[in-house]
Design an enzyme around this catalytic site. Structure first.
Site, PDB file in Angstrom:
ATOM      1  N   ASP A 265       2.399 -46.432 -24.000  1.00  0.00           N
ATOM      2  CA  ASP A 265       2.931 -44.992 -23.523  1.00  0.00           C
ATOM      3  C   ASP A 265       4.320 -45.100 -23.028  1.00  0.00           C
ATOM      4  O   ASP A 265       4.697 -45.873 -21.856  1.00  0.00           O
ATOM      5  CB  ASP A 265       2.128 -44.234 -22.487  1.00  0.00           C
ATOM      6  CG  ASP A 265       2.363 -42.920 -22.136  1.00  0.00           C
ATOM      7  OD1 ASP A 265       3.574 -42.542 -22.198  1.00  0.00           O
ATOM      8  OD2 ASP A 265       1.718 -42.137 -21.679  1.00  0.00           O
ATOM      9  N   VAL A 266       5.340 -44.408 -23.362  1.00  0.00           N
ATOM     10  CA  VAL A 266       6.496 -44.860 -23.008  1.00  0.00           C
ATOM     11  C   VAL A 266       6.872 -44.158 -21.506  1.00  0.00           C
ATOM     12  O   VAL A 266       7.423 -44.905 -20.957  1.00  0.00           O
ATOM     13  CB  VAL A 266       7.610 -44.015 -24.009  1.00  0.00           C
ATOM     14  CG1 VAL A 266       8.975 -43.922 -23.557  1.00  0.00           C
ATOM     15  CG2 VAL A 266       7.612 -44.652 -25.277  1.00  0.00           C
ATOM     16  N   ASP A 267       6.296 -43.205 -21.180  1.00  0.00           N
ATOM     17  CA  ASP A 267       6.233 -42.508 -19.930  1.00  0.00           C
ATOM     18  C   ASP A 267       5.768 -43.586 -18.925  1.00  0.00           C
ATOM     19  O   ASP A 267       6.159 -43.877 -17.845  1.00  0.00           O
ATOM     20  CB  ASP A 267       5.730 -41.214 -19.924  1.00  0.00           C
ATOM     21  CG  ASP A 267       6.266 -40.124 -18.992  1.00  0.00           C
ATOM     22  OD1 ASP A 267       7.150 -40.301 -18.514  1.00  0.00           O
ATOM     23  OD2 ASP A 267       5.931 -39.014 -18.916  1.00  0.00           O
ATOM     24  N   ASP A 268       4.599 -44.092 -19.060  1.00  0.00           N
ATOM     25  CA  ASP A 268       3.748 -45.105 -18.094  1.00  0.00           C
ATOM     26  C   ASP A 268       4.631 -46.285 -17.994  1.00  0.00           C
ATOM     27  O   ASP A 268       4.732 -46.675 -17.050  1.00  0.00           O
ATOM     28  CB  ASP A 268       2.541 -45.254 -18.862  1.00  0.00           C
ATOM     29  CG  ASP A 268       1.399 -44.206 -18.578  1.00  0.00           C
ATOM     30  OD1 ASP A 268       0.631 -44.471 -17.615  1.00  0.00           O
ATOM     31  OD2 ASP A 268       1.461 -43.263 -19.264  1.00  0.00           O
TER      32      ASP A 268
END
Length: 656
Positions: free
Chosen positions: A394-397
């Site tokens: 996940d990019v956000d994580d």
């Protein structure tokens, strides 16, 4: 009003008061840390997934009556007193599909359909068009139980698995969650199994028109003329499915299984999300795989791992969020330990070292997941959202964890941070933004096909994820990344709403998006007097509630006003004041009032409370309640407010 019923302070909090709030919240959050260093909070959705779990047990004839009775308690508790059905979020409006599934599940547990709560639900469902007007996923569920014919579902042949990436309808043009849900679903649609359903529970009474007499199952919603074009294509293709050669059909079934099995993820399950995991369990049964087969055993255990057991009730989570919760909790704990009045910094550092070690061990360094189809030359380096989901980091994580490891400062983090940086750089889309899991996953026309009545088949770049990536890269401060940052800032400026806010794709909603964007601008060195920043600040001020807090409901995803709600909420208030402080407004009266509101809402255990949902899976379709948001975001906000008191510049010196 405070948690004890008293009015919140009208004047700025004293230093002692701020220290008390921070100390109590820090202690409360610290107690939630697991022995190995990570945090994980409950992640709750609407009634649909607990209801689907009950139906899954009846599909398989693996009925646990005691467990189902506890899930029934949850379903009855979440039924709306106002409209008699089930909503998608706290105090939301009636939702037909969720209500049909909840009613079906309660009936399966033995509820008397003439009981007052069941009668009210049935009347509400019929008043809204009946079960024939439910969404595609619900109609597929009903087809598996024989309650509707398979012609009630859109044409989705398993032969889609054979299409190359460049084909318009290829699964590689869909989002990660769509791929993992669709692949086993295509197998089910090809085999058309019927649930064992040992008690022969059906819901014919929920149809306005008997299912065999319904002639028009596919009605949209149509988002453009293309929706009607694709409906016509659906009608043309339907009679041709039987002409597909059997060898091609078998090859497609094998392609689906070959896609699924490398991604099964052990006890974390396919995609680590409930719909995909449940579809795999049903797929194995349809394929004749014995329940004792290790694949089937593990798939069933993965689903069981999503259940939340309480004393009197049980519900099923859509997934779990340990990486996200650990990253955000770590930021809050580190903020509390920072500044001249930091809390027990050595003890906090020890706990954060444990968290960092746990996170480093979870970084995905040896699997090129689905993201690599569009960017094969980038090395892995991201984090998933769940405990294990190696094909789908996940990019956000990754940005949040990368910022935490950088702030925490352990030299052992250096390699992990650089691998994350390189992966984030490689995941930037052509328009300058970042999506959550894929690059350039933006073929918008796919959201117009009949199967996509939820409108969430894709994973295009969004302002909030892009903002987090800007914050991460800017915090690291590599000069060679400046061109990437400029492209991203340009994207972010284009995404600003006319009123000055930003849409929050993954958090509710414009307050979340605006906080994210203001943090990014601050980290990237954009002037606090920049017109975009000033406009955002004025918007945040304009939606502050009279009591000093902020609140926003999920209604804002459904045409409701931006940044408003019937009450102030701890998570929303924390985002607003964090955004204002990132914009250099630490001493703004709006911030002072917001911090006072947060302090007054803290209970004697150092915690905050909120029932409304605070995030979104798919706008208008699927919403989420992160149980940890009400704890770590207020701590982060109050601690930062305290720490900036002694800052010479009053400027947040990092990206988050």
């Amino acid at each position: 009003m405070a948690a004890d019923g008293s009015a919140h302070p009208k004047t700025p909090l004293s230093g002692e008061d701020l220290d008390r709030v921070v100390q109590n919240a820090h202690a409360a959050l610290g107690q939630r840390q697991q022995a190995d260093g990570h945090w994980v909070y409950e992640l709750e959705a609407d009634a649909s997934i607990p209801a689907e779990y009950i139906l899954l047990e009846h599909y398989l004839n693996r009925i646990d009556d005691a467990l189902e009775q506890k899930i029934a308690v949850y379903l009855r508790r979440t039924q709306s007193e106002e409209h008699g059905g089930w909503a998608l979020y706290h105090n939301g409006g009636f939702n037909l599909s969720s209500s049909v599934k909840a009613y079906f599940a309660l009936k399966a547990t033995g509820e008397d359909i003439n009981a007052p709560h069941m009668r009210r639900a049935r009347e509400a469902i019929l008043d809204h068009g009946g079960a024939e007007r439910t969404n595609v996923f619900t109609r597929i569920q009903l087809a598996l139980f024989g309650d509707v014919p398979w012609r009630a579902t859109p044409v989705m042949p398993v032969e889609l698995m054979l299409l190359p990436r460049k084909a318009f309808f290829s699964i590689w043009n869909m989002s990660y969650w769509s791929r993992t849900v669709i692949a086993p679903m295509l197998v089910l649609a090809a085999l058309r199994p019927i649930a064992i359903n040992p008690r022969q529970i059906h819901i014919r009474e929920l149809f306005v028109t008997p299912p065999e007499r319904v002639t028009d199952w596919i009605r949209g919603p149509y988002r453009s003329v293309w929706g009607r074009v694709f409906k016509g294509l659906d009608s043309v293709l339907r009679p041709t499915l039987g002409l597909i050669p059997s060898k091609t059909h078998e090859k497609a079934l094998k392609a689906a299984i070959d896609f699924i099995e490398p991604r099964l993820n052990g006890k974390d399950g396919l995609g680590a999300i409930y719909p995909a995991m449940a579809n795999v369990v049903m797929m194995y049964r349809a394929l004749g795989v014995p329940d004792t087969d290790p694949r089937a055993v593990t798939a069933w255990e993965a689903v069981q791992g999503l259940l939340v057991h309480k004393e009197d009730e049980v519900y099923c989570q859509p997934c779990v969020s340990p990486i996200w919760d650990t990253g955000l909790s770590g930021h809050a704990m580190l903020e509390a330990a920072s500044g001249p009045k930091g809390i027990a910094p050595q003890a906090t550092l020890t706990e954060l070292r444990k968290a960092s070690k746990w996170l480093r061990d979870k970084q995905i360094l040896d699997v090129k997941g689905d993201w690599a189809v569009n960017n094969p030359n980038v090395a892995p380096g991201g984090w998933a959202f769940q405990y294990g989901n190696d094909y789908y980091p996940d990019v956000d994580d990754t940005a949040v964890v990368g910022m935490l490891l950088h702030r925490e400062g352990d030299p052992a983090n250096a390699e992990s941070i650089e691998r994350a940086r390189q992966w984030i750089l490689g995941m930037q889309s052509r328009d300058g933004g970042w999506g959550a899991f894929d690059i350039d996953n933006n073929k918008e026309l796919l959201n117009h096909i009949p199967f996509s009545d939820h409108g969430a088949l894709l994973d295009p770049p969004t302002a909030d994820v892009t903002a987090r990536c800007i914050s991460f890269l800017a915090q690291l401060g590599h000069g060679e990344d400046r061109r990437v940052l400029e492209r991203a800032l340009t994207y972010l400026r284009k995404e600003q709403e006319e009123d000055g806010s930003w849409f929050g794709r993954w958090g509710t909603n414009y307050i979340y998006g605006t906080w994210s964007a203001l943090c990014a601008f601050n980290a990237a060195g954009v002037s606090h007097d920049d017109p975009a920043v000033v406009k955002a600040v004025e918007w945040l001020r304009s939606v502050q509630r009279p009591d000093g807090g902020w609140g926003e409901g999920c209604e804002s995803y459904e045409g409701g006003s931006h940044g408003t709600y019937g009450e102030s909420l701890p998570s929303q208030t924390a985002w607003a004041v964090l955004g204002l402080m990132a914009a250099g407004r630490r001493d703004d009266p709006a911030v002072t009032r917001g911090i006072s509101w947060l302090a007054a809402q803290q209970d004697e255990n150092g915690e905050w409370h909120e029932d409304p949902y605070n995030a979104v899976g798919f706008p208008k379709v699927f919403y989420l309640r992160y149980h940890g948001y009400k704890q770590f975001f207020p701590l982060m906000a109050v601690a930062r407010y305290r720490n900036l008191e002694s800052s010479n510049t009053r400027r947040v010196a990092f990206g988050f």
